[in-house]
Design an enzyme around this catalytic site. Structure first.
Site, PDB file in Angstrom:
ATOM      1  N   ARG A  23      55.015  84.226  71.846  1.00 40.64           N
ATOM      2  CA  ARG A  23      54.915  84.789  73.206  1.00 40.64           C
ATOM      3  C   ARG A  23      55.652  86.127  73.312  1.00 40.64           C
ATOM      4  NH1 ARG A  23      52.936  80.549  76.222  1.00 40.64           N
ATOM      5  NH2 ARG A  23      52.034  82.176  77.470  1.00 40.64           N
ATOM      6  N   ARG A  27      55.116  88.167  79.176  1.00 42.02           N
ATOM      7  CA  ARG A  27      56.327  87.539  79.655  1.00 42.02           C
ATOM      8  C   ARG A  27      57.459  88.504  79.938  1.00 42.02           C
ATOM      9  NH1 ARG A  27      57.111  81.457  77.348  1.00 42.02           N
ATOM     10  NH2 ARG A  27      55.480  80.556  78.613  1.00 42.02           N
ATOM     11  N   ARG A  36      50.188  94.124  83.913  1.00 40.58           N
ATOM     12  CA  ARG A  36      49.665  92.915  84.551  1.00 40.58           C
ATOM     13  C   ARG A  36      49.574  93.099  86.065  1.00 40.58           C
ATOM     14  NH1 ARG A  36      53.542  88.197  84.935  1.00 40.58           N
ATOM     15  NH2 ARG A  36      54.293  89.728  86.420  1.00 40.58           N
ATOM     16  N   TYR A 147      44.272  70.325  78.582  1.00 38.16           N
ATOM     17  CA  TYR A 147      43.972  71.215  79.716  1.00 38.16           C
ATOM     18  C   TYR A 147      42.556  70.983  80.252  1.00 38.16           C
ATOM     19  CZ  TYR A 147      48.217  73.854  78.731  1.00 38.16           C
ATOM     20  OH  TYR A 147      49.521  74.228  78.551  1.00 38.16           O
TER      21      TYR A 147
HETATM   22  O1  CP3 Z   1      52.328  84.971  71.747  1.00 36.88           O
HETATM   23  C1  CP3 Z   1      51.863  85.909  72.418  1.00 36.88           C
HETATM   24  O2  CP3 Z   1      52.602  86.745  72.939  1.00 36.88           O
HETATM   25  C2  CP3 Z   1      50.364  86.104  72.518  1.00 36.88           C
HETATM   26  C3  CP3 Z   1      49.767  85.718  73.744  1.00 36.88           C
HETATM   27  C4  CP3 Z   1      49.709  84.267  74.199  1.00 36.88           C
HETATM   28  C5  CP3 Z   1      49.539  83.920  75.573  1.00 36.88           C
HETATM   29  N1  CP3 Z   1      49.374  82.563  75.633  1.00 36.88           N
HETATM   30  C6  CP3 Z   1      49.464  84.864  76.712  1.00 36.88           C
HETATM   31  C7  CP3 Z   1      49.800  84.378  78.062  1.00 36.88           C
HETATM   32  C8  CP3 Z   1      49.747  83.073  73.465  1.00 36.88           C
HETATM   33  C9  CP3 Z   1      49.946  82.854  71.971  1.00 36.88           C
HETATM   34  C10 CP3 Z   1      49.525  82.011  74.384  1.00 36.88           C
HETATM   35  C11 CP3 Z   1      49.445  80.597  73.973  1.00 36.88           C
HETATM   36  C12 CP3 Z   1      49.516  79.571  75.001  1.00 36.88           C
HETATM   37  N2  CP3 Z   1      48.986  79.583  76.270  1.00 36.88           N
HETATM   38  C13 CP3 Z   1      50.101  78.299  74.786  1.00 36.88           C
HETATM   39  C14 CP3 Z   1      50.699  77.823  73.465  1.00 36.88           C
HETATM   40  C15 CP3 Z   1      52.056  78.330  73.223  1.00 36.88           C
HETATM   41  C16 CP3 Z   1      53.114  77.724  74.081  1.00 36.88           C
HETATM   42  O3  CP3 Z   1      53.759  78.501  74.801  1.00 36.88           O
HETATM   43  O4  CP3 Z   1      53.349  76.529  73.973  1.00 36.88           O
HETATM   44  C17 CP3 Z   1      49.946  77.563  75.972  1.00 36.88           C
HETATM   45  C18 CP3 Z   1      50.417  76.154  76.205  1.00 36.88           C
HETATM   46  C19 CP3 Z   1      49.228  78.382  76.895  1.00 36.88           C
HETATM   47  C20 CP3 Z   1      48.780  78.014  78.274  1.00 36.88           C
HETATM   48  C21 CP3 Z   1      49.324  78.920  79.296  1.00 36.88           C
HETATM   49  N3  CP3 Z   1      48.892  80.209  79.502  1.00 36.88           N
HETATM   50  C22 CP3 Z   1      50.353  78.635  80.234  1.00 36.88           C
HETATM   51  C23 CP3 Z   1      51.092  77.327  80.324  1.00 36.88           C
HETATM   52  C24 CP3 Z   1      50.539  79.789  81.021  1.00 36.88           C
HETATM   53  C25 CP3 Z   1      51.474  79.937  82.214  1.00 36.88           C
HETATM   54  C26 CP3 Z   1      52.669  80.746  82.109  1.00 36.88           C
HETATM   55  C27 CP3 Z   1      53.249  81.146  80.733  1.00 36.88           C
HETATM   56  O5  CP3 Z   1      53.636  82.301  80.548  1.00 36.88           O
HETATM   57  O6  CP3 Z   1      53.326  80.278  79.866  1.00 36.88           O
HETATM   58  C28 CP3 Z   1      49.631  80.770  80.520  1.00 36.88           C
HETATM   59  C29 CP3 Z   1      49.466  82.160  80.978  1.00 36.88           C
HETATM   60  C30 CP3 Z   1      49.815  83.198  79.968  1.00 36.88           C
HETATM   61  N4  CP3 Z   1      49.297  83.266  78.703  1.00 36.88           N
HETATM   62  C31 CP3 Z   1      50.660  84.309  80.183  1.00 36.88           C
HETATM   63  C32 CP3 Z   1      50.662  85.051  78.989  1.00 36.88           C
HETATM   64  C33 CP3 Z   1      51.366  86.350  78.708  1.00 36.88           C
HETATM   65  C34 CP3 Z   1      51.421  84.619  81.463  1.00 36.88           C
HETATM   66  C35 CP3 Z   1      50.581  85.284  82.480  1.00 36.88           C
HETATM   67  C36 CP3 Z   1      51.496  86.154  83.327  1.00 36.88           C
HETATM   68  O7  CP3 Z   1      52.166  85.658  84.222  1.00 36.88           O
HETATM   69  O8  CP3 Z   1      51.524  87.356  83.025  1.00 36.88           O
END
Ligand code: CP3
Length: 343
Positions: A23, A27, A36, A147
């Site tokens: 991540r 973030r 964003r 999901y």
């Molecule tokens: O690693 C990276 O930086 C690449 C981008 C990436 C995102 N999601 C972008 C994202 C990756 C690898 C993921 C994987 C992901 N997404 C997982 C597996 C990894 C983990 O953290 O366990 C999961 C469970 C998700 C599902 C998901 N997507 C959730 C629970 C959320 C909510 C908030 C958060 O940040 O976790 C998202 C949205 C999301 N995906 C954001 C980002 C940057 C946040 C959106 C925002 O508020 O800008």
């Protein structure tokens, strides 16, 4: 040309331990938040020029040794005809609830359903031009299914667990569909230019050991077997999976990611020798002052000293409130301590 990450994944010698952070894109970086707020997450994700820019931000700003595609694990659901939105957690336009819902799913080729993912990868390989390798990713079928059945994120994913235990045949039907989709999706990522692939299994810890073998591990293996001919490092990261480490011996991955709840030394013993490990600093350590970060990072490197290969990472994703200076302090500390260890 920095190929430390790829060499470490293959168990080849490296001058210092490569580092990237789960991540890392999104973030906590201010320049991510700015984009964003201007465009919205969905647009960033689906516009190759923007997704590529976000992918490169941590490479430029932090100096990490690998880029990970800016995307989300829910994106391939669009190849099943589902529509995903982020608020910011993922929300699907409908939840799959019945056997009929699962049986009615039709799988489209990922290249047709989500072409922007592959366009982003092609663009990134041109823009990176060998600077650092590009990692592609997807979720494990078990984690993605959680999901799809729930329709959104959840603390306990009770609807999915009810289906697993109450209607296992339907659960397997869904998992088979997702395994085939995910294998196609990752093969397509590699062919577009991804140089390694990671499967995220964030919800593996919902299962007991027997359940993990039946509903999760076998589908992970299927996917990694399909990827074998592509000859890129295959990485598997399961969160909260210390209770199934022995089973991970046959997960089919070249690199196993370890969360922060277990030491790398013990993980290596239980996984059996010869494994390259990735991990595993507690992400919450990055909320502490830099001297603490440095000490704890050095401890992780010490634990990794006898391994055939180590990729430094956190034990889960960067926490949203992590200060930028702390991320920089970590990158600096890992560079300095791992170089010292080798000279
Ligand atoms: O690693 C990276 O930086 C690449 C981008 C990436 C995102 N999601 C972008 C994202 C990756 C690898 C993921 C994987 C992901 N997404 C997982 C597996 C990894 C983990 O953290 O366990 C999961 C469970 C998700 C599902 C998901 N997507 C959730 C629970 C959320 C909510 C908030 C958060 O940040 O976790 C998202 C949205 C999301 N995906 C954001 C980002 C940057 C946040 C959106 C925002 O508020 O800008």
């Amino acid at each position: 040309m920095n190929d430390l990450y790829l060499r470490a994944c293959r168990g080849q010698p490296v001058e210092r331990t490569p580092l990237w952070l789960m991540r890392q894109a999104g973030r906590s970086l201010p320049e991510y938040r700015e984009l964003r707020d201007r465009f919205g997450f969905g647009t960033l994700l689906r516009t190759p020029e923007l997704a590529a820019r976000v992918t490169l931000q941590p490479v430029d700003r932090l100096g990490v040794d690998a880029a990970i595609l800016f995307c989300d694990i829910l994106v391939p659901a669009e190849a099943l005809g589902l529509r995903v939105e982020f608020q910011p957690g993922p929300v699907l336009d409908r939840a799959l609830r019945t056997t009929a819902d699962v049986e009615s799913l039709r799988r489209r080729a990922p290249e047709e359903a989500v072409p922007y993912v592959f366009e982003t990868i092609r663009l990134l390989r041109r823009e990176l031009d060998g600077r650092v390798p590009l990692i592609g990713f997807a979720a494990s079928p078990f984690t993605l299914a959680a999901y799809l059945i729930e329709g959104r994120g959840s603390k306990g994913f009770e609807a999915w667990r009810a289906l697993v235990h109450g209607e296992p045949a339907t659960a397997h039907r869904l998992l088979e569909t997702l395994a085939a989709l995910t294998a196609d999706y990752l093969v397509a990522q590699v062919r577009a230019g991804a140089q390694a692939v990671q499967l995220f299994d964030t919800w593996a810890g919902l299962l007991d050991e027997a359940g993990y073998r039946e509903f999760d591990l076998r589908y992970v293996r299927t996917i990694f077997e399909r990827l074998a001919p592509e000859r890129v490092p295959r990485v598997y990261f399961a969160l909260d999976a210390a209770h199934v480490l022995e089973d991970l011996r046959d997960c089919g991955a070249d690199v196993v990611g370890v969360d922060w709840r277990i030491g790398l030394g013990e993980a290596a013993r239980r996984l059996g020798g010869g494994r390259v490990l990735q991990g595993n600093l507690d992400p919450a350590v990055l909320l502490a002052p830099p001297p603490v970060i440095e000490r704890r990072a050095a401890e992780v490197l010490e634990q990794a000293a006898g391994l055939p290969g180590h990729v430094f990472n956190l034990g889960h994703g960067v926490l949203p409130d992590t200060p930028l200076e702390h991320l920089l302090a970590l990158v600096e500390a890992v560079g300095r301590h791992s170089r010292r260890g080798r000279s």
